[in-house]
Each structure stands twice: as structure tokens, then as C-alpha cells.
Scaffold this motif. Structure first.
Motif, PDB file in Angstrom:
ATOM      1  N   SER A 295      -2.513  12.627  14.379  1.00 44.33           N
ATOM      2  CA  SER A 295      -2.575  13.767  15.291  1.00 44.33           C
ATOM      3  C   SER A 295      -2.486  15.103  14.556  1.00 44.33           C
ATOM      4  CB  SER A 295      -1.444  13.658  16.321  1.00 44.33           C
ATOM      5  OG  SER A 295      -1.464  14.751  17.209  1.00 44.33           O
ATOM      6  N   LEU A 296      -1.539  15.224  13.630  1.00 43.60           N
ATOM      7  CA  LEU A 296      -1.345  16.499  12.936  1.00 43.60           C
ATOM      8  C   LEU A 296      -2.546  16.853  12.065  1.00 43.60           C
ATOM      9  CD1 LEU A 296       0.556  18.866  12.465  1.00 43.60           C
ATOM     10  CD2 LEU A 296       1.593  17.575  10.582  1.00 43.60           C
ATOM     11  N   ALA A 297      -3.169  15.861  11.441  1.00 39.07           N
ATOM     12  CA  ALA A 297      -4.356  16.126  10.618  1.00 39.07           C
ATOM     13  C   ALA A 297      -5.467  16.731  11.466  1.00 39.07           C
ATOM     14  CB  ALA A 297      -4.831  14.833   9.954  1.00 39.07           C
ATOM     15  N   LYS A 298      -5.639  16.203  12.673  1.00 38.90           N
ATOM     16  CA  LYS A 298      -6.669  16.733  13.568  1.00 38.90           C
ATOM     17  C   LYS A 298      -6.355  18.175  13.961  1.00 38.90           C
ATOM     18  CE  LYS A 298      -9.228  15.702  17.821  1.00 38.90           C
ATOM     19  NZ  LYS A 298      -9.148  17.085  18.346  1.00 38.90           N
ATOM     20  N   ARG A 299      -5.076  18.486  14.150  1.00 35.68           N
ATOM     21  CA  ARG A 299      -4.700  19.858  14.497  1.00 35.68           C
ATOM     22  C   ARG A 299      -5.138  20.823  13.389  1.00 35.68           C
ATOM     23  NH1 ARG A 299      -1.365  23.183  17.768  1.00 35.68           N
ATOM     24  NH2 ARG A 299      -1.758  21.510  19.260  1.00 35.68           N
ATOM     25  N   TYR A 300      -4.853  20.461  12.152  1.00 30.15           N
ATOM     26  CA  TYR A 300      -5.267  21.327  11.043  1.00 30.15           C
ATOM     27  C   TYR A 300      -6.789  21.454  10.990  1.00 30.15           C
ATOM     28  CZ  TYR A 300      -0.684  21.882   8.856  1.00 30.15           C
ATOM     29  OH  TYR A 300       0.610  22.241   8.592  1.00 30.15           O
ATOM     30  N   PHE A 301      -7.480  20.335  11.167  1.00 33.06           N
ATOM     31  CA  PHE A 301      -8.941  20.366  11.115  1.00 33.06           C
ATOM     32  C   PHE A 301      -9.504  21.257  12.219  1.00 33.06           C
ATOM     33  CE2 PHE A 301     -13.179  18.541  12.038  1.00 33.06           C
ATOM     34  CZ  PHE A 301     -13.763  18.730  10.786  1.00 33.06           C
ATOM     35  N   ASP A 302      -8.953  21.128  13.415  1.00 30.76           N
ATOM     36  CA  ASP A 302      -9.418  21.944  14.541  1.00 30.76           C
ATOM     37  C   ASP A 302      -9.134  23.430  14.326  1.00 30.76           C
ATOM     38  OD1 ASP A 302     -10.292  19.660  15.790  1.00 30.76           O
ATOM     39  OD2 ASP A 302      -8.594  19.508  17.172  1.00 30.76           O
TER      40      ASP A 302
END
Length: 328
Positions: A108-115
Motif C-alpha cells: 500500500s505505501l509503495a503505491k502511495r509514493y508512486f501516485d
């Protein structure tokens, strides 16, 4: 009947006393040796900066993922993850997972950074995420710092500005990078960093003897009921003992740490004291955020499955702490 204080009895008691004194002396000597045993090592105090172009960084990350995909020993959900916008971005982040876990911890956190526009690199740690559930027991401190150093080198090719997030044992490695790689680490976010075990797990006076006896393989390894190897845990603790917290990192823009009131695995005071000293040495203020007990979250404060539906909320908090826009 022989008298109680006969010469023979006194001689026997004297021999017993000498033997006990000798044994006590040996025990005290052994304890002294354990406490004096050096935990340092040049491989734990030296980093090797390398420069990557964006294409080279993405190419190497994709090779790692392809090799793990082809390796039946690597669990599919635990393969390394690279998230790229197709070009070098202004910001990139390196996410280091915890002991006995793997990259899925940051799903989840990786996607937040990517977004948010970041390129993201989440490498699988050595001997983690494989079908052999005790492979991690063979970890060595040297291979852990090499893994972290190599991962940061790759991340520098993904963005103009790079920061590191680490949880638990990965938090120790993230701290090591901020300490040993002032050329590269701009932001540091530590989640439940494992610099020292909670006293309920191991009283302070046994920590160094444990590192020496199990970390240097003087005793056969022991695996506890949670599946944690004493030898492997000792490698992370040894790295923590090799931090140079008075070393200034002029590039460091933000340092933050997150702990949970329910975490009985780590020493929470040490989890704050170590990054505070690092931040102070770099003329920065440590931002501390503690998750309250009522949230019911323990040591793992990032894997979505254990956050009770709060992953999106906490990801936002963690991201703001990382960027330095949230003050606790």
C-alpha cells in the motif's frame, strides 16, 4: 567416628573451595570476554557509492525481478518491486522491509509514493521471501549492509532526490544508509526500528552476550516460537552497534520515526533516541509519531492486513512525515 574438623575433611573442603573459586573465576572471565568482544568490522562501517543512469537502474531492477520470477524458491508475492514512471523523476524512494517479511509489506505505501510522482524501489532482502522458512537464519551482517548499499545505489538512478523508509530490521539498515551515505539520503522515515529488543524480550544485560554468542556463531542457533532466529536478529543488532551517530549528513532534510504503543518487540525509547541523535548531528529536528494503543496495531505498522482498514489513513501520515510536512 572421625571428628568433623579432621585434617582429611579440612583438606577436602579446601579442594572444593579452590575448585569453586576457579570455576567462578572462569565464569567471570567468560562474561568479561563476552562484554569486551568487539562488534565492529570494516565491512559494517564502509559504503560503496555508485552512479546509475535511469536506464541502467531500471534495467538492473528488472533483471532482479526477472531472476526472482524464474526462481521457484522465491515466493511470487515476495518478489522485488520496481515502480517507474518511465523516466527519472524529481524524487525516488527506497523501501526496506522488515526481518522475516518481504516487499509485499509495502504494497500500500509503495503505491502511495508512486501516485505522488515518485519512482519506487522495494528490493527483497537476502534469504527472505523464499519457500525455506528458515533461510533467514543464515543471514550475515555484511550481506545485509551490502544489500542496502546496492539498493540505494540503484535508487539514485531513479530520482534526482532519494530517501529511505525502513521498518524493523529494515529500519536499522535505513539508519545505516543515512549514516554512511550522506551523498544520497535526503529523507529518512523509520517505522518501528529494531535497534534493541524490548526488555520483556531480552533484558539489557543479555543483549551483547547474545550478539556475540549467536551472531558470531559461538553457540548453535536458537529459533523461538515466533520463528525468529537468534543468529539472524543478532546481525541487525550488530549493525546497530556500528552506527556513527555523530556523523553529519548535510543533505538530510527530514528525519521521522513511527512507533506503536502496543509494540512489545522493540525498545521504544531506543527507537527514538537513535534517530534523534542522528538528526541532531545533522542540525535537524526529529519528528516522532506514536500510534495510540487503541488502534490495536503492534510492531508491524505498515502491512495493510494488520492495520484494521486504516492503511490509507496511515500511508498519508507516513508520507507527510517522510516529506517533513507533518510535525508529529
Amino acid at each position: 567416628m572421625a571428628q568433623q574438623n579432621s585434617p582429611a575433611r579440612r583438606t577436602a573442603l579446601g579442594r572444593i573451595g579452590i575448585t569453586l573459586s576457579a570455576l567462578l573465576a572462569l565464569v567471570l572471565l567468560a562474561v568479561a570476554v563476552l562484554y569486551a568482544w568487539p562488534l565492529g568490522g570494516s565491512d559494517l562501517q564502509r559504503a560503496t557509492p555508485k552512479t546509475f543512469t535511469f536506464d541502467a537502474a531500471v534495467g538492473q531492477a528488472q533483471q532482479v525481478v526477472a531472476a526472482e520470477t524464474a526462481d521457484p524458491a522465491v515466493r511470487p508475492e515476495c518478489r522485488s518491486v520496481v515502480m517507474s514512471h518511465g523516466a527519472k523523476t524529481t524524487k525516488a524512494v527506497l523501501l526496506l522491509h522488515g526481518y522475516t517479511d518481504c516487499p509485499k509489506q509495502y504494497a500500500s505505501l509503495a503505491k502511495r509514493y508512486f501516485d505522488e510522482g515518485y519512482n519506487v524501489w522495494v528490493p527483497r532482502a537476502p534469504r527472505h521471501g523464499v519457500t525455506d522458512e528458515l533461510a533467514h537464519a543464515k543471514l550475515e551482517a555484511g550481506e545485509l549492509v551490502s544489500y542496502a548499499d546496492d539498493a540505494l545505489n540503484l535508487a539514485t538512478g531513479l530520482g534526482d532526490e532519494v530517501g529511505v523508509v525502513g521498518i524493523s530490521g529494515g529500519g536499522v539498515l535505513a539508519t545505516w544508509l543515512a549514516d554512511r551515505r550522506p551523498d544520497a539520503v535526503r529523507h529518512l522515515l523509520l517505522l518501528s526500528p529494531f535497534y534493541k529488543p524490548n526488555s520483556a524480550q531480552a533484558p539489557g544485560f543479555v543483549v551483547k552476550p547474545t550478539i556475540v554468542l549467536f551472531g558470531f556463531h559461538l553457540l548453535p542457533d536458537k529459533v523461538n516460537s515466533a520463528g525468529f532466529s537468534f543468529a539472524a536478529l543478532s546481525q541487525y543488532l550488530r549493525i546497530a552497534r556500528n552506527l556513527d551517530l555523530d556523523h553529519r549528513n548535510p543533505q538530510l532534510a527530514s528525519v521521522a520515526v513511527v512507533t506503536s504503543a502496543n509494540d512489545d518487540f522493540i525498545d521504544r525509547q531506543e527507537a527514538v533516541a537513535v534517530p534523534r541523535r542522528l538528526a541532531t548531528s545533522s542540525n535537524r529536528t526529529l519528528v516522532v509519531h506514536e500510534l495510540p494503543a487503541e488502534l490495536g496495531i503492534g510492531h508491524d505498522v505498515v502491512e495493510p492486513d494488520g492495520l484494521g482498514g486504516r492503511a490509507d489513513e496511515l500511508d498519508g501520515i507516513y508520507f507527510d512525515l517522510y516529506e517533513g510536512t507533518r510535525k508529529g
